[in-house]
Scaffold this motif. Structure first.
Motif, PDB file in Angstrom:
ATOM      1  N   GLN A   9      -5.373  -8.029  -6.163  1.00  0.00           N
ATOM      2  CA  GLN A   9      -4.776  -7.358  -5.008  1.00  0.00           C
ATOM      3  C   GLN A   9      -3.253  -7.425  -5.052  1.00  0.00           C
ATOM      4  O   GLN A   9      -2.569  -6.522  -4.581  1.00  0.00           O
ATOM      5  N   GLU A  10      -2.736  -8.513  -5.625  1.00  0.00           N
ATOM      6  CA  GLU A  10      -1.282  -8.634  -5.770  1.00  0.00           C
ATOM      7  C   GLU A  10      -0.768  -7.694  -6.870  1.00  0.00           C
ATOM      8  O   GLU A  10       0.353  -7.213  -6.795  1.00  0.00           O
ATOM      9  N   PRO A  36      -2.405  -3.238  -5.251  1.00  0.00           N
ATOM     10  CA  PRO A  36      -2.775  -3.295  -3.831  1.00  0.00           C
ATOM     11  C   PRO A  36      -3.777  -2.228  -3.421  1.00  0.00           C
ATOM     12  O   PRO A  36      -4.560  -2.437  -2.498  1.00  0.00           O
ATOM     13  N   TRP A  68       0.835  -1.210   0.000  1.00  0.00           N
ATOM     14  CA  TRP A  68       0.000   0.000   0.000  1.00  0.00           C
ATOM     15  C   TRP A  68       0.863   1.250   0.000  1.00  0.00           C
ATOM     16  O   TRP A  68       0.637   2.164  -0.779  1.00  0.00           O
TER      17      TRP A  68
END
Length: 142
Positions: free
Chosen positions: A90-91, A94, A44
Motif C-alpha cells: 500500500q505504501e 496506494p 491516492w
C-alpha cells in the motif's frame, strides 16, 4: 550490506522488519515522502493524477531499491508472510487491489540473504516451482 536481486522479495522482507517487527527504521510512509517533496499529501490523488493507479509510485520504488538492510537484521528473519494486503504494498502502490502480478516474486535467489528463514506463510502466491525451491532449502511453505 545485502544486495537483493528481486525487489518484490525485498518488499516482503521489509514488511517483516519495518512494519511487523519495527526493527528497520525509520518507518516509510508514502504520504510523508510526498509531503517532504512538495507533491501533496494524498497518495491516492497523487497516483491518479500521475497515471500511477495500479502501479508502483516511482518515489517509493526509489526509496525501497536504495534501502540498505544489514546482514544482522536479515539474520533475524525467521518467517515471512505473502499476502496481497501487506502494508508495504500500500505504501508502494496506494491504488492497487491485489488482483494482478505487480508484486509477484519471480526468483528465490535472495533466500541466501536470510540464513534463518524457516517458514513462509501464504506461499501459494509463489506457485509450484518457487514453493519447491523453498522446500529444497528446508523452508516450510504454508
Amino acid at each position: 550490506m545485502a544486495a537483493f536481486t528481486d525487489l518484490n522479495f525485498k518488499l516482503v522482507v521489509v514488511e517483516r522488519l519495518m512494519y511487523d517487527d519495527g526493527t528497520l527504521t525509520p518507518v516509510f510512509g508514502i504520504s510523508d515522502l510526498l509531503k517532504e517533496r512538495g507533491l501533496g499529501d494524498d497518495p491516492w490523488a497523487y497516483a491518479y493524477d500521475h497515471d500511477l493507479a495500479f502501479k508502483v509510485v516511482p518515489e517509493a520504488r526509489e526509496y525501497f531499491e536504495a534501502l540498505e538492510i544489514s546482514d544482522e537484521l536479515l539474520a533475524t528473519v525467521e518467517e515471512l508472510v505473502m499476502d496481497g494486503g501487506l502494508r508495504v504494498y500500500q505504501e508502494c502502490a496506494p491504488v492497487w487491489d491485489g488482483e494482478d502480478d505487480l508484486f509477484d516474486i519471480e526468483v528465490l535467489d535472495d533466500l541466501a540473504l536470510l540464513p534463518n528463514l524457516r517458514r513462509v506463510i501464504g506461499s501459494e502466491f509463489l506457485g509450484p516451482e518457487l514453493r519447491a525451491g523453498l522446500a529444497a532449502r528446508g523452508v516450510v511453505a504454508d
